[in-house]
Design an enzyme around this catalytic site. Structure first.
Site, PDB file in Angstrom:
ATOM      1  N   GLY A  34      16.749  37.806  56.247  1.00 42.07           N
ATOM      2  CA  GLY A  34      17.161  37.756  54.848  1.00 42.07           C
ATOM      3  C   GLY A  34      17.317  36.333  54.371  1.00 42.07           C
ATOM      4  O   GLY A  34      16.464  35.470  54.582  1.00 42.07           O
ATOM      5  N   GLY A  35      18.484  36.082  53.714  1.00 43.87           N
ATOM      6  CA  GLY A  35      18.730  34.766  53.140  1.00 43.87           C
ATOM      7  C   GLY A  35      18.710  33.662  54.177  1.00 43.87           C
ATOM      8  O   GLY A  35      18.468  32.493  53.840  1.00 43.87           O
TER       9      GLY A  35
ATOM     10  N   GLY B 207     -16.132  15.947  48.242  1.00 50.58           N
ATOM     11  CA  GLY B 207     -14.738  16.007  47.795  1.00 50.58           C
ATOM     12  C   GLY B 207     -13.792  15.645  48.916  1.00 50.58           C
ATOM     13  O   GLY B 207     -12.710  15.086  48.679  1.00 50.58           O
ATOM     14  N   ALA B 208     -14.189  15.956  50.147  1.00 52.18           N
ATOM     15  CA  ALA B 208     -13.303  15.680  51.272  1.00 52.18           C
ATOM     16  C   ALA B 208     -13.172  14.171  51.495  1.00 52.18           C
ATOM     17  O   ALA B 208     -12.156  13.701  52.008  1.00 52.18           O
ATOM     18  CB  ALA B 208     -13.809  16.372  52.525  1.00 52.18           C
TER      19      ALA B 208
END
Ligand code: HXC
Length: 522
Positions: free
Chosen positions: A177-178, A412-413
């Site tokens: 949970g939290g 792009g790399a």
């Protein structure tokens, strides 16, 4: 007479204090502590002892009790289920909280949270790292909204102290949970294999909602989070190894954002030649090599500490010492997916670059990359958004940045791996480097398609055009001639050059235009 009565009273008071302290130190009692040990885990206090320099721990909030309502009547929570305080690691002050699973499952009530928040505030005020040893069943169910509010107090501090002081989380038991979100907001998560789990909702809830059947380990064990989800950074066998991992990690981090990481004495000469690199990296672009070996050759002996070594293995991230100073290394790994950048690799590198930048760790980028990974799945899962994180992180980082192109750097790399234009202070290349928009075969097929198709012997023409393209672009000198590469360096001189260049950059200052904060792609 009066004197001895006073002495007696004082002794009684001291005895009461000791008795109360012993009760707190017993946590949830011997049976639960034994259960913890039987599971191969240390107790909350045993963990602190194993983590800190001997005798350095100072505890705060020792006598805190729960402040729960009707459902907590008659229930005792010694120390409120968490041990908090300060101490030292290798002589450096740190703050630590250690959740005690033997007290109400280490669940988080309001006062438990306030203890943690208090030491977080002290850590921020005194400029020291915060270490959380997590072993908790999550929000204390009996305290309702108060326990949720407690988590809020901690999450808020995790966020506002992010980049102020290093925050390190060890996961040493179930974190449900939290309990998982505070670690998720910190800089590093280390898990113990087999005895720690992280999940938002457990197997029971999942079964009732989705009918999926899954074990704790399959759902959120250390293997899952260090190999599949990328939530955790490192996994170890057992509590002691995790705690030793934290001690090692701290060697690469400063006390706070105003300081640099501590230097480390080394007997490894700064001018040590690295001729072995000539054997490892050949000009044959199709022959992969182990980037790990390149890193080990260059850095101070035995100092490479890889972060997230088992997730997104197509990119390597880690800390090392170079000439005694800490650097962060980001490197393509040609052995996995030919080192292409995909979504996970982009996330991993972007996060690491930002971590280095906020803690004043200079960045060395080693480039051997053909591009972003093509594919419908990657496009639909948002490679554009994720790849943008890397571009952003490099541009935003104001620490010294050196890029070394070892072999391919395409498309792009080329930019995503910190080219000159993206803010690299110095760009080096080896003679084996090739900088282009794409590989020669792909390029020739596109640029000369018509000529190849119309040729009497298309294959011969194709081979000729590929060779022509290679001659023109498959080298570092075109980019060097245009100023995108500062120097093409002998491979055997790499270590000396890198150390000397980082030294030259040590006092780098970079002013940026005013803004509240950037809006990085997420
Ligand atoms: C109070 C709890 C508790 C809880 C367990 N205990 N969970 N007490 N609040 N959340 C108590 C048990 O009653 C038990 O008390 C002791 O802790 C140990 O628990 P066991 O179940 O016996 O241990 P184990 O078998 O090892 O199982 C551990 C566990 C399981 C897997 C963590 O206890 C469990 O599933 N707990 C619930 C986890 C959960 O759903 N938490 C989410 C809460 S919601 P005794 O006296 O017998 O020793 C949440 C939302 C916050 O966190 C959101 C913020 C964003």
């Amino acid at each position: 007479m009066t004197q001895s009565k006073t002495n007696l009273e004082l002794q009684e008071l001291i005895a009461e204090m000791e008795q109360r302290r012993a009760a707190v130190e017993a946590g949830g009692g011997e049976a639960r502590q034994q259960k913890q040990r039987d599971a191969g885990k240390l107790t909350a206090r045993g963990r602190i002892d194993a983590l800190l320099d001997p005798g350095s721990f100072l505890e705060y909030g020792t006598f805190t009790e729960h402040g729960g309502g009707a459902l907590m009547r008659g229930v005792s929570a010694p120390g409120e289920g968490v041990v908090t305080g300060s101490g030292s690691i290798d002589g450096r002050q740190v703050f630590v909280f250690s959740q005690d699973f033997t007290v109400l499952g280490g669940s988080l009530g309001k006062r438990n949270a306030q203890k943690v928040a208090k030491i977080m505030d002290l850590a921020a005020r005194t400029g020291c790292p915060i270490i959380g040893l997590n072993d908790s069943a999550g929000a204390r169910i009996q305290e309702g909204v108060d326990s949720l509010s407690g988590y809020g107090e901690i999450f808020y501090r995790n966020a506002i102290y992010s980049g102020v002081v290093p925050q390190i989380s060890a996961i040493l038991g179930p974190c449900a949970g939290g309990a998982v979100y505070s670690p998720a907001l910190t800089d590093f998560i280390l898990m113990s294999r087999g005895s720690s789990f992280m999940f938002i909702t457990g197997p029971e809830v999942i079964k009732s909602v989705t009918r999926e059947e899954v074990t704790f380990d399959e759902l959120g064990g250390a293997d899952v989070h260090t190999r599949k989800s990328g939530v955790a950074h490192l996994e170890f066998d057992g509590d002691e190894a995790v705690l030793a991992g934290i001690r090692r990690l701290l060697q690469y981090l400063p006390q706070n954002a105003r300081q640099k990481p501590p230097p480390r004495r080394t007997s490894d000469s700064s001018s040590r030649p690295t001729p072995e690199l000539l054997e490892r990296v050949t000009p044959d672009q199709r022959r992969p090599y182990a980037m790990h070996d390149v890193i080990h050759s260059v850095v101070d002996e035995g100092t490479f500490f890889e972060i997230q070594p088992d997730w997104a293995k197509n990119i390597l991230c880690g800390f090392a010492h170079l000439g005694g100073e800490v650097v962060g290394i980001v490197a393509n790994n040609p052995k996995v997916m030919a080192g292409t950048l995909n979504i996970d690799a982009s996330d991993k590198a972007a996060r690491f670059i930002r971590t280095c930048d906020c803690y004043n760790v200079p960045i060395l980028t080693l480039v051997d990359v053909t591009g972003f990974l093509p594919g419908v799945a990657q496009e639909h899962a948002g490679i554009i958004r994720h790849g943008a994180k890397m571009l952003y992180a490099y541009a935003e980082a104001s620490v010294p940045k050196i890029t070394l192109i070892t072999r391919k750097s395409y498309g792009g790399a080329y930019l995503a791996m910190n080219s000159r234009d993206m803010g690299a202070d110095v760009v080096y290349a080896w003679p084996t480097a090739a900088v282009a928009v794409m590989g020669a075969e792909g390029a020739a097929n596109i640029v000369y398609r018509r000529e190849i198709q119309n040729s009497e012997n298309p294959e011969a023409t194709r081979a000729e055009k590929i060779a022509e393209y290679k001659d023109t672009f498959d080298n570092p000198y075109v980019a060097a001639a245009k100023g995108y590469i500062d120097d093409v360096i002998p491979m055997e001189d790499t270590r000396r050059r890198l150390i000397a260049t980082f030294k030259m950059l040590a006092d780098k200052q970079e002013q940026r235009p005013y803004r509240k904060h950037g809006n990085e792609p997420l």
